[in-house]
Design a protein around this motif. Structure first.
Motif, mmCIF file in Angstrom:
data_model
loop_
_atom_site.group_PDB
_atom_site.id
_atom_site.type_symbol
_atom_site.label_atom_id
_atom_site.label_comp_id
_atom_site.label_asym_id
_atom_site.label_seq_id
_atom_site.Cartn_x
_atom_site.Cartn_y
_atom_site.Cartn_z
ATOM 1 N N ARG A 1 87.246 -9.058 39.443
ATOM 2 C CA ARG A 1 87.264 -8.190 38.258
ATOM 3 C C ARG A 1 86.769 -6.788 38.594
ATOM 4 O O ARG A 1 85.809 -6.606 39.343
ATOM 5 C CB ARG A 1 86.382 -8.776 37.161
ATOM 6 N N ILE A 2 87.424 -5.803 38.021
ATOM 7 C CA ILE A 2 86.999 -4.417 38.170
ATOM 8 C C ILE A 2 85.857 -4.145 37.196
ATOM 9 O O ILE A 2 85.932 -4.491 36.018
ATOM 10 C CB ILE A 2 88.167 -3.445 37.896
ATOM 11 N N GLN A 3 84.788 -3.526 37.689
ATOM 12 C CA GLN A 3 83.653 -3.175 36.847
ATOM 13 C C GLN A 3 83.560 -1.655 36.752
ATOM 14 O O GLN A 3 83.967 -0.936 37.664
ATOM 15 C CB GLN A 3 82.357 -3.749 37.419
ATOM 16 N N TYR A 4 83.007 -1.190 35.645
ATOM 17 C CA TYR A 4 82.889 0.241 35.429
ATOM 18 C C TYR A 4 81.422 0.648 35.455
ATOM 19 O O TYR A 4 80.579 0.010 34.831
ATOM 20 C CB TYR A 4 83.519 0.637 34.086
ATOM 21 N N LYS A 5 81.139 1.700 36.192
ATOM 22 C CA LYS A 5 79.771 2.205 36.282
ATOM 23 C C LYS A 5 79.721 3.611 35.697
ATOM 24 O O LYS A 5 80.684 4.371 35.791
ATOM 25 C CB LYS A 5 79.316 2.226 37.744
ATOM 26 N N LYS A 6 78.576 3.938 35.107
ATOM 27 C CA LYS A 6 78.387 5.275 34.572
ATOM 28 C C LYS A 6 77.747 6.137 35.652
ATOM 29 O O LYS A 6 76.662 5.827 36.144
ATOM 30 C CB LYS A 6 77.506 5.223 33.319
ATOM 31 N N VAL A 7 78.444 7.219 36.037
ATOM 32 C CA VAL A 7 77.963 8.083 37.105
ATOM 33 C C VAL A 7 77.867 9.519 36.606
ATOM 34 O O VAL A 7 78.585 9.929 35.683
ATOM 35 C CB VAL A 7 78.891 8.021 38.338
ATOM 36 N N ALA A 8 76.960 10.272 37.223
ATOM 37 C CA ALA A 8 76.791 11.685 36.897
ATOM 38 C C ALA A 8 77.760 12.520 37.732
ATOM 39 O O ALA A 8 78.534 11.992 38.532
ATOM 40 C CB ALA A 8 75.347 12.100 37.147
ATOM 41 N N ASP B 1 77.258 14.272 40.257
ATOM 42 C CA ASP B 1 77.051 14.180 41.705
ATOM 43 C C ASP B 1 77.458 12.821 42.270
ATOM 44 O O ASP B 1 77.263 12.549 43.452
ATOM 45 C CB ASP B 1 75.585 14.460 42.055
ATOM 46 N N GLY B 2 78.007 11.943 41.412
ATOM 47 C CA GLY B 2 78.465 10.643 41.867
ATOM 48 C C GLY B 2 77.422 9.551 41.813
ATOM 49 O O GLY B 2 77.725 8.384 42.074
ATOM 50 N N ALA B 3 76.168 9.897 41.469
ATOM 51 C CA ALA B 3 75.101 8.897 41.418
ATOM 52 C C ALA B 3 75.218 8.062 40.149
ATOM 53 O O ALA B 3 75.496 8.588 39.064
ATOM 54 C CB ALA B 3 73.738 9.580 41.468
ATOM 55 N N GLU B 4 75.001 6.748 40.291
ATOM 56 C CA GLU B 4 75.030 5.866 39.127
ATOM 57 C C GLU B 4 73.813 6.132 38.249
ATOM 58 O O GLU B 4 72.693 6.312 38.754
ATOM 59 C CB GLU B 4 75.053 4.405 39.564
ATOM 60 N N VAL B 5 74.021 6.152 36.918
ATOM 61 C CA VAL B 5 72.945 6.480 35.975
ATOM 62 C C VAL B 5 72.611 5.259 35.137
ATOM 63 O O VAL B 5 73.479 4.725 34.451
ATOM 64 C CB VAL B 5 73.363 7.651 35.049
ATOM 65 N N PRO B 6 71.357 4.801 35.164
ATOM 66 C CA PRO B 6 70.970 3.655 34.324
ATOM 67 C C PRO B 6 70.936 4.047 32.856
ATOM 68 O O PRO B 6 70.781 5.230 32.508
ATOM 69 C CB PRO B 6 69.575 3.298 34.837
#
Length: 266
Positions: free
Chosen positions: A38-45, A47-52
């Motif tokens: 499954r493809i998951q989606y991450k929230k990134v800023a 600069d490409g860093a994942e943001v909690p």
């Protein structure tokens, strides 16, 4: 979805709100082609860093790259007060409401002991051929609503506010102008329209594309054209299974951490 009072004048009718429609759209999951995980989606800023989630705030862009930050307390301070009353402020003729204003549809069902008052409002609106206009709060959002009788039940349709309707004038440049229509052309068009006039029966119109998609899925499943995802994340069908699996995992982890007892000599 909601319980409260439907009010008109000094009459209060205890009611419960139910959805009057259900979505039949078919949704697909996105999978990686190589192993079908499954493809998951991450929230990134930027600069490409994942943001909690703890570091994410709401912002409204007032100009390019300039934002006004809005906190949850800001929204809570102006959110409409929770209310259990749908108060009809006006009755209008059904023909006066433009269809563009209608949004989602619901049923209003009388609660115990409210049958007579409910029947009174239902029959009164039916005979007068009117629609009640009201405001109410659902999930901390205020809605405009149309209350009307349909098939011996009172329905509620949420409505768009006037400033949400795109004026037709904005599309004037796309519309034909200075078109000349002859009497013969108009006569033929009216004749054709007259031959197609009938009573509206919604059951005769089916979603043919959706039927074809369902048939294709069933055919593929019947031919065992399905795959097993390589995604290691387990998916539980019900809450009890998920809870039991969580408890088993905790017990196993605790068992690993527990110090081993030395064997006593016989």
């Amino acid at each position: 979805m909601w319980k409260g009072m439907l009010s008109f004048g000094l009459v209060n009718v205890p009611v419960t709100l139910y959805k009057a429609t259900r979505s039949k759209a078919i949704s697909f999951n996105q999978l990686r082609k190589s192993d079908f995980s499954r493809i998951q989606y991450k929230k990134v800023a930027g600069d490409g860093a994942e943001v909690p989630m703890s570091e994410i705030v709401k912002g409204y862009e007032v100009s390019p790259d300039r934002y006004v930050i809005i906190s949850e307390s800001d929204l809570e301070a102006i959110s409409p007060k929770a209310s259990r009353i749908i108060e009809i402020s006006d009755f209008v003729k059904l023909t006066e409401i433009d269809n563009r204003y209608y949004d989602s549809s619901y049923y209003l069902v009388p609660d115990q002991g409210a049958g007579k008052a409910y029947a009174l409002l239902l029959k009164g609106m039916t005979e007068a051929n009117v629609v009640g206009i009201a405001k109410f709060v659902l999930r901390n959002k205020e809605y405009l609503a149309a209350i009307r009788p349909t098939d011996q039940i009172i329905t509620l349709s949420t409505m768009r506010f006037a400033d949400e309707i795109v004026p037709a004038k904005e599309l004037d440049s796309y519309l034909p102008t200075d078109v000349q229509l002859s009497d013969k052309e108009l006569g033929m068009a009216r004749t054709l329209i007259d031959t197609l006039i009938t009573e509206f029966d919604p059951t005769k119109y089916e979603n043919e594309y959706q039927k074809q998609v369902i048939k294709m899925i069933e055919d593929k499943a019947g031919n065992e054209e399905f795959i097993k995802s390589a995604d290691p994340t387990p998916r539980y069908l019900d809450l009890m299974s998920a809870l039991q699996a969580s408890m088993d995992a905790v017990k196993a982890e605790n068992k690993k951490k527990a110090p081993r007892k030395s064997k006593k000599p016989a």
